[in-house]
Design an enzyme around this catalytic site. Sequence first.
Site, short mmCIF file in Angstrom:
data_model
loop_
_atom_site.label_atom_id
_atom_site.label_comp_id
_atom_site.label_asym_id
_atom_site.label_seq_id
_atom_site.Cartn_x
_atom_site.Cartn_y
_atom_site.Cartn_z
N ASP A 42 0.85 -1.19 0.00
CA ASP A 42 0.00 0.00 0.00
C ASP A 42 0.89 1.24 0.00
OD1 ASP A 42 -1.88 2.09 1.09
OD2 ASP A 42 -3.21 0.39 1.36
N ASN A 95 -6.72 -4.62 -4.88
CA ASN A 95 -7.82 -3.98 -4.17
C ASN A 95 -7.62 -2.48 -3.95
OD1 ASN A 95 -9.98 -3.90 -1.91
ND2 ASN A 95 -8.07 -3.40 -0.82
N TYR A 162 -15.55 6.89 -11.62
CA TYR A 162 -15.53 5.72 -10.72
C TYR A 162 -16.37 4.59 -11.33
CZ TYR A 162 -15.52 3.17 -6.24
OH TYR A 162 -15.34 2.23 -5.24
N LYS A 166 -14.71 1.08 -12.50
CA LYS A 166 -15.11 -0.17 -11.84
C LYS A 166 -15.78 -1.14 -12.83
CE LYS A 166 -13.49 0.54 -7.66
NZ LYS A 166 -12.38 -0.28 -7.12
N ILE A 195 -19.43 -0.43 2.41
CA ILE A 195 -18.70 -1.15 3.46
C ILE A 195 -18.08 -0.15 4.42
CG2 ILE A 195 -16.90 -2.90 3.89
CD1 ILE A 195 -19.17 -3.88 2.00
N THR A 197 -15.52 1.39 6.06
CA THR A 197 -14.06 1.53 5.98
C THR A 197 -13.72 3.02 6.06
OG1 THR A 197 -14.01 1.88 3.60
CG2 THR A 197 -13.98 -0.42 4.33
P1 NAP Z 1 -9.74 2.50 2.07
O1 NAP Z 1 -10.27 2.26 3.42
O2 NAP Z 1 -9.49 3.89 1.61
O3 NAP Z 1 -8.42 1.64 1.83
C1 NAP Z 1 -7.81 1.67 0.56
C2 NAP Z 1 -6.32 1.67 0.71
O4 NAP Z 1 -5.75 1.80 -0.61
C3 NAP Z 1 -5.79 2.86 1.53
O5 NAP Z 1 -4.85 2.41 2.48
C4 NAP Z 1 -5.17 3.74 0.48
O6 NAP Z 1 -4.11 4.53 0.98
C5 NAP Z 1 -4.67 2.72 -0.52
N1 NAP Z 1 -4.32 3.30 -1.80
C6 NAP Z 1 -4.83 4.41 -2.39
N2 NAP Z 1 -4.18 4.68 -3.53
C7 NAP Z 1 -3.23 3.71 -3.67
C8 NAP Z 1 -2.24 3.47 -4.64
N3 NAP Z 1 -2.06 4.27 -5.69
N4 NAP Z 1 -1.45 2.38 -4.49
C9 NAP Z 1 -1.59 1.56 -3.40
N5 NAP Z 1 -2.48 1.77 -2.45
C10 NAP Z 1 -3.32 2.83 -2.57
O7 NAP Z 1 -10.75 1.85 1.01
P2 NAP Z 1 -11.69 0.56 1.11
O8 NAP Z 1 -13.05 1.03 1.39
O9 NAP Z 1 -11.08 -0.51 1.90
O10 NAP Z 1 -11.69 0.16 -0.44
C11 NAP Z 1 -10.92 -0.87 -0.98
C12 NAP Z 1 -11.39 -1.12 -2.40
O11 NAP Z 1 -12.78 -1.46 -2.37
C13 NAP Z 1 -11.26 0.06 -3.34
O12 NAP Z 1 -10.87 -0.39 -4.61
C14 NAP Z 1 -12.67 0.63 -3.38
O13 NAP Z 1 -12.92 1.34 -4.57
C15 NAP Z 1 -13.47 -0.63 -3.28
N6 NAP Z 1 -14.83 -0.45 -2.80
C16 NAP Z 1 -15.07 0.03 -1.55
C17 NAP Z 1 -16.38 0.18 -1.12
C18 NAP Z 1 -16.73 0.68 0.25
O14 NAP Z 1 -17.91 0.90 0.51
N7 NAP Z 1 -15.78 0.87 1.16
C19 NAP Z 1 -17.44 -0.16 -1.98
C20 NAP Z 1 -17.15 -0.66 -3.24
C21 NAP Z 1 -15.84 -0.80 -3.65
P3 NAP Z 1 -4.44 6.05 1.39
O15 NAP Z 1 -5.47 5.97 2.48
O16 NAP Z 1 -3.12 6.59 1.84
O17 NAP Z 1 -4.98 6.70 0.15
#
Ligand code: NAP
Length: 258
Positions: A42, A95, A162, A166, A195, A197
């Site tokens: 990450d 992810n 987005y 996706k 979710i 997060t």
């Molecule tokens: P999160 O809590 O923001 O965690 C994502 C992680 O990815 C963060 O640690 C972030 O670092 C890191 N990241 C961002 N840009 C990056 C890069 N260029 N290279 C490597 N790491 C990077 O997000 P999450 O909710 O767990 O989401 C994970 C995935 O699920 C994403 O692809 C998101 O689009 C997808 N998703 C999430 C939801 C939801 O409701 N949470 C719903 C549908 C899909 P920083 O914090 O430093 O940016």
Amino acid sequence: MTTNKNGAYAGKVAFITGGANGIGRATAIAFARLGARVVVADVFEDGNHETVRLIEAEGGQALAVRCDVTRAEEVKVALEKTVEVFGRLDFAFNNAGIEPKKPAPTADYDEEEWDRIFDINLRGVFVCMKHEIPLILKQGGGAIVNTSSGAGVIGIKGSPAYTAAKHGVIGLTKAAALDYAAQNIRINAVCPGYIETPMMERFTGGTPEGRAKVIAEEPVGRMGKPEEIAAAVLWLCSDGAAFMIGHAMVVDGGQTIQ
Ligand code: NAP
């Protein structure tokens, strides 16, 4: 909980981008609990170390590596480190992703924001697979799961980049799945609903009103937990999913079937 050293993934190695937080962290911990050695990759380095600490506290093995998925060289080095330290690569969970900064209709959408979202959320998945696949092939196969979204299967008003990125993850997953099905790499996608997060905290503004708005879109009446996505990812990587190829598994509390 403690790590089951004889668990289903004992002897296996999983590489997880976006593993410093949210869904990636929960999945890293879930893999480790079933005996896998895990690489947490990450841009958020403190978060990488915290995920590793959580895994080690349960008796598991993990490695933190800085990895920006927009930089092919960093992805390559992170994967080289994976093989150097743990000797192999069996599973990858691509992810890492970001949410849009602010909604705007398509004609008003900022081009730089479009590029930023595509660079991380779609191109990043491609770059990771490009460097993971040769390593997985080396030991005769494995599984990859790419993170799409509910926005990968329905349109989201005010969120063209987005939504398109996706949807693109699902198309990329299908094409890559066909490329490697005969070589024993199964490639699938997971499509989370809302979710709990840090990303969702930013998206809702962390306010009761913001949360209520999102929950109102969820037929189950709540947001999902990162562990509920982790469970789907682990199953997609398991032998139980041996006939799953190029599938986009929606795990969303019913959000997208309304
Ligand atoms: P999160 O809590 O923001 O965690 C994502 C992680 O990815 C963060 O640690 C972030 O670092 C890191 N990241 C961002 N840009 C990056 C890069 N260029 N290279 C490597 N790491 C990077 O997000 P999450 O909710 O767990 O989401 C994970 C995935 O699920 C994403 O692809 C998101 O689009 C997808 N998703 C999430 C939801 C939801 O409701 N949470 C719903 C549908 C899909 P920083 O914090 O430093 O940016």
